[in-house]
Design an enzyme around this catalytic site. Structure first.
Site, PDB file in Angstrom:
ATOM      1  N   HIS A  20       0.835  -1.213   0.000  1.00 15.88           N
ATOM      2  CA  HIS A  20       0.000   0.000   0.000  1.00 15.88           C
ATOM      3  C   HIS A  20       0.864   1.256   0.000  1.00 15.88           C
ATOM      4  O   HIS A  20       0.670   2.167  -0.825  1.00 15.88           O
ATOM      5  CB  HIS A  20      -0.907  -0.030   1.243  1.00 15.88           C
ATOM      6  CG  HIS A  20      -1.716   1.203   1.451  1.00 15.88           C
ATOM      7  ND1 HIS A  20      -3.060   1.266   1.192  1.00 15.88           N
ATOM      8  CD2 HIS A  20      -1.373   2.438   1.940  1.00 15.88           C
ATOM      9  CE1 HIS A  20      -3.518   2.477   1.486  1.00 15.88           C
ATOM     10  NE2 HIS A  20      -2.497   3.200   1.955  1.00 15.88           N
ATOM     11  N   GLU A  21       1.837   1.313   0.907  1.00 14.61           N
ATOM     12  CA  GLU A  21       2.660   2.521   1.013  1.00 14.61           C
ATOM     13  C   GLU A  21       3.527   2.712  -0.237  1.00 14.61           C
ATOM     14  O   GLU A  21       3.684   3.826  -0.738  1.00 14.61           O
ATOM     15  CB  GLU A  21       3.529   2.472   2.264  1.00 14.61           C
ATOM     16  CG  GLU A  21       2.754   2.380   3.576  1.00 14.61           C
ATOM     17  CD  GLU A  21       1.726   3.484   3.767  1.00 14.61           C
ATOM     18  OE1 GLU A  21       1.820   4.525   3.078  1.00 14.61           O
ATOM     19  OE2 GLU A  21       0.815   3.307   4.600  1.00 14.61           O
ATOM     20  N   HIS A  26       1.575   4.267  -3.027  1.00 12.75           N
ATOM     21  CA  HIS A  26       1.450   5.731  -2.955  1.00 12.75           C
ATOM     22  C   HIS A  26       2.600   6.400  -3.714  1.00 12.75           C
ATOM     23  O   HIS A  26       2.408   7.441  -4.364  1.00 12.75           O
ATOM     24  CB  HIS A  26       1.458   6.195  -1.498  1.00 12.75           C
ATOM     25  CG  HIS A  26       0.135   6.082  -0.811  1.00 12.75           C
ATOM     26  ND1 HIS A  26      -1.026   6.594  -1.336  1.00 12.75           N
ATOM     27  CD2 HIS A  26      -0.211   5.534   0.387  1.00 12.75           C
ATOM     28  CE1 HIS A  26      -2.023   6.360  -0.511  1.00 12.75           C
ATOM     29  NE2 HIS A  26      -1.558   5.713   0.541  1.00 12.75           N
ATOM     30  N   TYR A  56      -4.097  14.622  -2.867  1.00 15.49           N
ATOM     31  CA  TYR A  56      -4.564  13.919  -1.681  1.00 15.49           C
ATOM     32  C   TYR A  56      -5.689  14.697  -1.017  1.00 15.49           C
ATOM     33  O   TYR A  56      -5.589  15.138   0.131  1.00 15.49           O
ATOM     34  CB  TYR A  56      -3.398  13.705  -0.721  1.00 15.49           C
ATOM     35  CG  TYR A  56      -3.592  12.533   0.208  1.00 15.49           C
ATOM     36  CD1 TYR A  56      -3.667  11.239  -0.272  1.00 15.49           C
ATOM     37  CD2 TYR A  56      -3.694  12.727   1.577  1.00 15.49           C
ATOM     38  CE1 TYR A  56      -3.838  10.172   0.571  1.00 15.49           C
ATOM     39  CE2 TYR A  56      -3.865  11.662   2.448  1.00 15.49           C
ATOM     40  CZ  TYR A  56      -3.951  10.382   1.938  1.00 15.49           C
ATOM     41  OH  TYR A  56      -4.128   9.323   2.788  1.00 15.49           O
ATOM     42  N   GLU A  68      -5.925   6.539  -2.337  1.00 17.24           N
ATOM     43  CA  GLU A  68      -5.985   5.505  -1.309  1.00 17.24           C
ATOM     44  C   GLU A  68      -6.494   4.169  -1.861  1.00 17.24           C
ATOM     45  O   GLU A  68      -6.010   3.097  -1.478  1.00 17.24           O
ATOM     46  CB  GLU A  68      -6.882   5.951  -0.155  1.00 17.24           C
ATOM     47  CG  GLU A  68      -6.212   6.909   0.816  1.00 17.24           C
ATOM     48  CD  GLU A  68      -5.075   6.239   1.593  1.00 17.24           C
ATOM     49  OE1 GLU A  68      -5.158   5.016   1.846  1.00 17.24           O
ATOM     50  OE2 GLU A  68      -4.110   6.930   1.928  1.00 17.24           O
ATOM     51  N   GLU A 113      -0.462  -9.320  -2.196  1.00 21.24           N
ATOM     52  CA  GLU A 113      -0.731 -10.489  -1.361  1.00 21.24           C
ATOM     53  C   GLU A 113      -1.084 -11.706  -2.211  1.00 21.24           C
ATOM     54  O   GLU A 113      -0.610 -12.823  -1.954  1.00 21.24           O
ATOM     55  CB  GLU A 113      -1.877 -10.212  -0.387  1.00 21.24           C
ATOM     56  CG  GLU A 113      -1.466  -9.546   0.901  1.00 21.24           C
ATOM     57  CD  GLU A 113      -2.561  -9.637   1.955  1.00 21.24           C
ATOM     58  OE1 GLU A 113      -2.278  -9.296   3.103  1.00 21.24           O
ATOM     59  OE2 GLU A 113      -3.704 -10.051   1.628  1.00 21.24           O
ATOM     60  N   ASP A 122     -10.072  14.040   7.430  1.00 19.13           N
ATOM     61  CA  ASP A 122      -9.518  12.992   6.561  1.00 19.13           C
ATOM     62  C   ASP A 122      -9.330  13.506   5.132  1.00 19.13           C
ATOM     63  O   ASP A 122      -9.514  12.770   4.165  1.00 19.13           O
ATOM     64  CB  ASP A 122     -10.431  11.764   6.577  1.00 19.13           C
ATOM     65  CG  ASP A 122      -9.802  10.546   5.915  1.00 19.13           C
ATOM     66  OD1 ASP A 122      -8.568  10.401   5.974  1.00 19.13           O
ATOM     67  OD2 ASP A 122     -10.554   9.748   5.314  1.00 19.13           O
ATOM     68  N   HIS A 178      -9.705   8.235   3.176  1.00 20.36           N
ATOM     69  CA  HIS A 178      -9.661   6.859   3.653  1.00 20.36           C
ATOM     70  C   HIS A 178     -11.052   6.244   3.759  1.00 20.36           C
ATOM     71  O   HIS A 178     -11.184   5.039   3.984  1.00 20.36           O
ATOM     72  CB  HIS A 178      -8.990   6.780   5.033  1.00 20.36           C
ATOM     73  CG  HIS A 178      -7.526   7.045   5.013  1.00 20.36           C
ATOM     74  ND1 HIS A 178      -7.003   8.306   5.233  1.00 20.36           N
ATOM     75  CD2 HIS A 178      -6.462   6.219   4.783  1.00 20.36           C
ATOM     76  CE1 HIS A 178      -5.678   8.241   5.159  1.00 20.36           C
ATOM     77  NE2 HIS A 178      -5.326   7.000   4.887  1.00 20.36           N
TER      78      HIS A 178
END
Length: 366
Positions: A86-87, A90, A103, A112, A123, A182, A187
């Protein structure tokens, strides 16, 4: 004490290999930029219970890397494989060739969502207990929904952690995109893109928050990730909205798999499922497909059985491959038996019709 840092490093190896082998991308910038990871970075993040990616100037310093908290009292170290993916994503978004995705508001929600999409895809690529949740098991206590977000059911989020996510554009749980909270719900509203990707990968049917019935046939995560990546790197600008993502993914599906292909149809159907687009891509009735069983098929005997779970009054008729009708419309019961003893060997088409639509099914008689 070194285990979380080693896990971060292992996760980044898998992430690098995924982007290289699946998307032919070398590091986050596609130019083999060095990758920096920092564990136990709570002082920098402002909390031990977070992880983040930075590729920007902060003051007079360029921060380029990924930062992971040690978890603190309520969480284990924030170092799961899908979190690492995920990171890193970005960073990919920021270097997508079109200026990234701002963002804030809908573009931030897409930012996101792409991070969750590819974190999950990694995964499945690694095949290390892959699933459709983000950050599962990170909370120390055995709480309901022990994960950050669910792509298969965005409405389920730990209540103390964050508001539930929507699975329909501007539907239940949709957050104000102009709010300071947020960054306009980045998110939260990412649940719409997440559910789109989930349905595109594994399929599904139901009724969305707008009252629209949807049917999505799966195209596999391997095809869905190709479409998402091409859309991210070719069709989105910094202020992109969900409608822009709709158009970009449709264009990507056409480029990769062809206009009017099944992949194109399901991209449109999955967006319709989450409340974007005026109609499904085709008139195929997936409810009929799911609620009808025809067996044996192929058949070498004298009878074919049709089982129906449809509520609507439905008829079936049969045609040969020249288009000639060889069986007059017959009213379906829960279980209907057709006598096919007099038909020649070959392929036939069973056509089911009701006021809900129609569906065609191939039948082989041997």
């Amino acid at each position: 004490n070194s285990k979380p840092a080693v896990e971060v490093h292992w996760g980044m190896i898998q992430t690098y290999d995924y982007y290289k082998n699946i998307h032919n991308r070398l590091s986050f910038d596609d130019n083999n930029h060095s990758i920096h990871n920092y564990y136990d970075a709570g002082n920098f993040l402002g909390t031990d219970e977070n992880a983040g990616a930075f590729d920007e100037m902060l003051g007079n310093n360029l921060y380029n890397g990924m930062f992971y908290g040690n978890g603190g009292n309520t969480m284990h170290p924030i170092v799961a494989l899908d979190v690492a993916g995920h990171e890193f994503t970005h960073m990919v978004v920021n270097r997508n060739g079109n200026g990234g995705l701002d963002y804030q508001g809908e573009s931030g929600a897409l930012n996101e969502s792409f991070a969750d999409i590819f974190g999950t895809a990694i995964e499945f690529y690694v095949n290390d207990n892959p699933n459709w949740t983000i950050g599962e098991g990170i909370f120390r206590s055995n709480i309901n929904y022990n994960y950050f977000r669910s792509m298969s059911d965005p409405n389920t989020t730990p209540s103390f952690f964050a508001p539930n996510q929507p699975d329909t554009y501007q539907g239940n749980h949709w957050a104000s995109t102009t709010s300071s909270f947020d960054n306009g719900g980045v998110h939260i509203n990412s649940g719409v893109g997440n559910y789109w990707f989930y349905l595109l990968s594994v399929g599904g049917m139901g009724v969305n928050d707008l009252g629209n019935n949807y049917y999505v046939n799966p195209i596999t995560i391997q095809k869905a990730e190709k479409i998402a990546y091409k859309a991210l790197t070719t069709g989105l600008t910094p202020t992109a909205t969900y409608l822009d993502a709709y158009n970009a993914t449709i264009a990507a599906a056409i480029t990769l798999y062809g206009a009017n292909s099944n992949e194109w149809e399901q991209v449109v159907n999955a967006w319709y499922a989450v409340g974007i687009g005026d109609a499904p891509a085709s008139t195929k009735n997936y409810e009929m497909q799911l609620k009808l069983k025809v067996y044996p098929n192929p058949t070498t005997g004298d009878e074919v059985t049709i089982e129906s779970e449809l509520d609507a009054v439905t008829t079936v008729e049969m045609f040969d491959l020249t288009g000639k009708k060889v069986l007059a419309p017959t009213l379906l019961q829960n279980r209907t038996t057709l006598n096919v003893a007099t038909y020649k060997t070959g392929m036939y088409i069973l056509k089911f019709k009701s006021n809900q639509g129609e569906y065609s099914h191939k039948l082989m008689i041997k």
